[in-house]
Design a protein around this motif. Structure first.
Motif, PDB file in Angstrom:
ATOM      1  N   VAL A 131       0.844  -1.196   0.000  1.00 32.28           N
ATOM      2  CA  VAL A 131       0.000   0.000   0.000  1.00 32.28           C
ATOM      3  C   VAL A 131       0.882   1.250   0.000  1.00 32.28           C
ATOM      4  O   VAL A 131       0.390   2.352   0.212  1.00 32.28           O
ATOM      5  CB  VAL A 131      -0.977   0.036   1.202  1.00 32.28           C
ATOM      6  CG1 VAL A 131      -2.017  -1.053   1.076  1.00 32.28           C
ATOM      7  CG2 VAL A 131      -0.240  -0.075   2.546  1.00 32.28           C
ATOM      8  N   GLY A 132       2.191   1.067  -0.232  1.00 34.01           N
ATOM      9  CA  GLY A 132       3.074   2.224  -0.398  1.00 34.01           C
ATOM     10  C   GLY A 132       2.615   3.039  -1.593  1.00 34.01           C
ATOM     11  O   GLY A 132       2.615   2.549  -2.725  1.00 34.01           O
ATOM     12  N   SER A 133       2.209   4.275  -1.353  1.00 34.40           N
ATOM     13  CA  SER A 133       1.485   5.006  -2.396  1.00 34.40           C
ATOM     14  C   SER A 133       2.326   5.991  -3.199  1.00 34.40           C
ATOM     15  O   SER A 133       1.839   6.566  -4.172  1.00 34.40           O
ATOM     16  CB  SER A 133       0.295   5.750  -1.773  1.00 34.40           C
ATOM     17  OG  SER A 133       0.718   6.571  -0.687  1.00 34.40           O
ATOM     18  N   ASN A 134       3.587   6.212  -2.795  1.00 35.58           N
ATOM     19  CA  ASN A 134       4.438   7.102  -3.581  1.00 35.58           C
ATOM     20  C   ASN A 134       4.595   6.532  -5.002  1.00 35.58           C
ATOM     21  O   ASN A 134       4.855   5.336  -5.168  1.00 35.58           O
ATOM     22  CB  ASN A 134       5.814   7.223  -2.916  1.00 35.58           C
ATOM     23  CG  ASN A 134       6.703   8.260  -3.598  1.00 35.58           C
ATOM     24  OD1 ASN A 134       7.080   8.112  -4.756  1.00 35.58           O
ATOM     25  ND2 ASN A 134       7.035   9.303  -2.878  1.00 35.58           N
ATOM     26  N   PRO A 135       4.441   7.359  -6.040  1.00 39.20           N
ATOM     27  CA  PRO A 135       4.543   6.856  -7.409  1.00 39.20           C
ATOM     28  C   PRO A 135       5.836   6.099  -7.703  1.00 39.20           C
ATOM     29  O   PRO A 135       5.859   5.200  -8.549  1.00 39.20           O
ATOM     30  CB  PRO A 135       4.450   8.134  -8.251  1.00 39.20           C
ATOM     31  CG  PRO A 135       3.629   9.067  -7.418  1.00 39.20           C
ATOM     32  CD  PRO A 135       4.041   8.785  -5.997  1.00 39.20           C
ATOM     33  N   LYS A 136       6.911   6.437  -6.990  1.00 38.30           N
ATOM     34  CA  LYS A 136       8.203   5.778  -7.227  1.00 38.30           C
ATOM     35  C   LYS A 136       8.174   4.291  -6.878  1.00 38.30           C
ATOM     36  O   LYS A 136       9.018   3.534  -7.356  1.00 38.30           O
ATOM     37  CB  LYS A 136       9.296   6.475  -6.422  1.00 38.30           C
ATOM     38  CG  LYS A 136       9.614   7.890  -6.896  1.00 38.30           C
ATOM     39  CD  LYS A 136      10.683   8.531  -6.034  1.00 38.30           C
ATOM     40  CE  LYS A 136      10.964   9.966  -6.489  1.00 38.30           C
ATOM     41  NZ  LYS A 136      11.971  10.632  -5.613  1.00 38.30           N
ATOM     42  N   VAL A 137       7.222   3.866  -6.041  1.00 39.23           N
ATOM     43  CA  VAL A 137       7.144   2.460  -5.637  1.00 39.23           C
ATOM     44  C   VAL A 137       6.995   1.548  -6.846  1.00 39.23           C
ATOM     45  O   VAL A 137       7.576   0.457  -6.893  1.00 39.23           O
ATOM     46  CB  VAL A 137       5.976   2.239  -4.644  1.00 39.23           C
ATOM     47  CG1 VAL A 137       5.729   0.750  -4.407  1.00 39.23           C
ATOM     48  CG2 VAL A 137       6.264   2.940  -3.323  1.00 39.23           C
TER      49      VAL A 137
END
Length: 378
Positions: A131-137
């Motif tokens: 659920v890591g939401s930063n686009p870089k994920v």
């Protein structure tokens, strides 16, 4: 005596046969370890435990269904580790899981952990559902990373749209906690705000360990913004909202999914009510068909209501299991390839992923707080 002596070997033989049968049944289980990585200590522990609970319910559901994979009964076993929402600790957990040959991992909760850990999981042929939401994920080019909720680009922009269109805000101040999650979310809010014509009157910074925000809030108060957007977590959002009220700041406080939780209301008290607005990447459980039953089962098991993403992790656990059953294999590379092509109707939404692993048509709900609890408004 002779009668008894004849029965004794028979009873021993029967017992031996029974034990052999049990051993045979156990041998027919296909055991797959499901890793969970998340904050099980610290200010975000409430979220880490909620996510773990969602995975646990999924594991138990899979085992109860006795799905068949390659002629054997699929059996999931949960292994959970505390990554503390800390990149260094999260990377250590990733290495521990991959060294142990764990190919399916649920988490992390924090983008700052998910970004560096994703390479380790990829190199270990492990599927990471986060659920890591930063686009870089999902920008690392790893085919085995799946984001099971909306990304910051959608969550941050939706709050800018809500501020401008519904709250009729003309000016905004922005604070972020300098984590990968908080900074990324704030950047997406600012980007959309400028497109809409919202004026950013100031940007301030804090940390995800801070509890005293009076200095930066005093600076912001002098600029009289209509809204204050906070990119960060509930552990800071709650005290910040309370301090805003203490300073007499009338602006609404906005944020993303990490503050869209009961913990914010618990820490803020009545300062959150009708003042804090947030966007969560998920559906309203009470409004979807299977939502109420999931809430009831969760509360019966854990004696509390599910928080933001328990149902999403439950759904992804089920999606992976049904994919294994469909393919007849637990090979993570084959399952990963199929997850990119298939879809699964879960509790929260219908799961389908693009080539980068982003959830397509991800639902977003805007909440405010009533009686200290996040309550959907749009």
């Amino acid at each position: 005596m002779k009668f008894k002596s004849k029965l004794l070997p028979l009873s021993i033989a029967a017992a031996a046969l029974s034990m052999a049968a049990m051993g045979s049944a156990q041998a027919e289980d296909l055991v797959v370890k499901i890793g969970h990585t998340g904050p099980l200590s610290g200010s975000n522990a409430f979220a880490g435990k909620d996510n773990e609970n969602g995975v646990r319910m999924g594991v138990e559901e899979v085992n109860a269904k006795k799905m068949m994979v390659g002629g054997k009964t699929l059996k999931f076993e949960l292994v959970s580790e505390d990554d503390q929402c800390d990149p260094k600790a999260g990377v250590a957990v990733a290495q521990k899981f991959t060294d142990a040959g764990i190919k399916y991992v649920m988490g992390p909760y924090c983008s700052g952990v998910a970004i560096p850990a994703s390479k380790i999981y990829n190199d270990g042929d492990a599927i990471l559902s986060t659920v890591g939401s930063n686009p870089k994920v999902t920008m690392g080019g790893y085919k085995s990373v799946f984001r099971v909720i909306a990304g910051d680009n959608l969550i941050g922009s939706s709050m800018a749209q809500y501020a401008f269109g519904t709250l009729k805000a003309k000016t905004a101040a922005v604070i972020d906690d300098r984590t990968a999650f908080g900074q990324g979310l704030a950047e997406e809010f600012v980007k959309e705000a400028k497109v809409l014509g919202l004026t950013i009157v100031g940007q301030e910074y804090t940390t995800d360990k801070s509890t005293d925000f009076n200095a930066i809030l005093t600076t912001i108060k002098s600029k009289a913004p209509d809204v204050i957007f906070y990119g960060g977590y509930a552990g800071q959002a709650g005290p910040m909202a309370k301090q805003m009220k203490g300073l007499g700041i009338k602006a609404k406080m906005l944020g993303g999914d990490a503050i869209c939780v009961a913990e914010t209301g618990k820490l803020a008290g009545d300062a959150a009510n009708d003042t804090v607005y947030c966007a969560q990447g998920g559906a309203i459980l009470d409004k979807v068909a299977a939502g109420p039953a999931f809430k009831e089962a969760y509360k019966k098991k854990f004696n509390q209501d599910p928080d933001a993403y328990a149902a999403s992790f439950f759904d992804q656990t089920m999606f992976i299991a049904t994919t294994m059953a469909k393919l007849g294999t637990v090979d993570s590379t084959k399952v990963s390839a199929e997850l990119h092509k298939a879809s699964y109707k879960g509790i929260v939404t219908t799961y389908a992923y693009d080539d980068k692993g982003n959830l397509q048509k991800a639902p977003i709900t805007v909440y405010t707080f009533k009686a200290g609890m996040p309550t959907p408004v749009q």
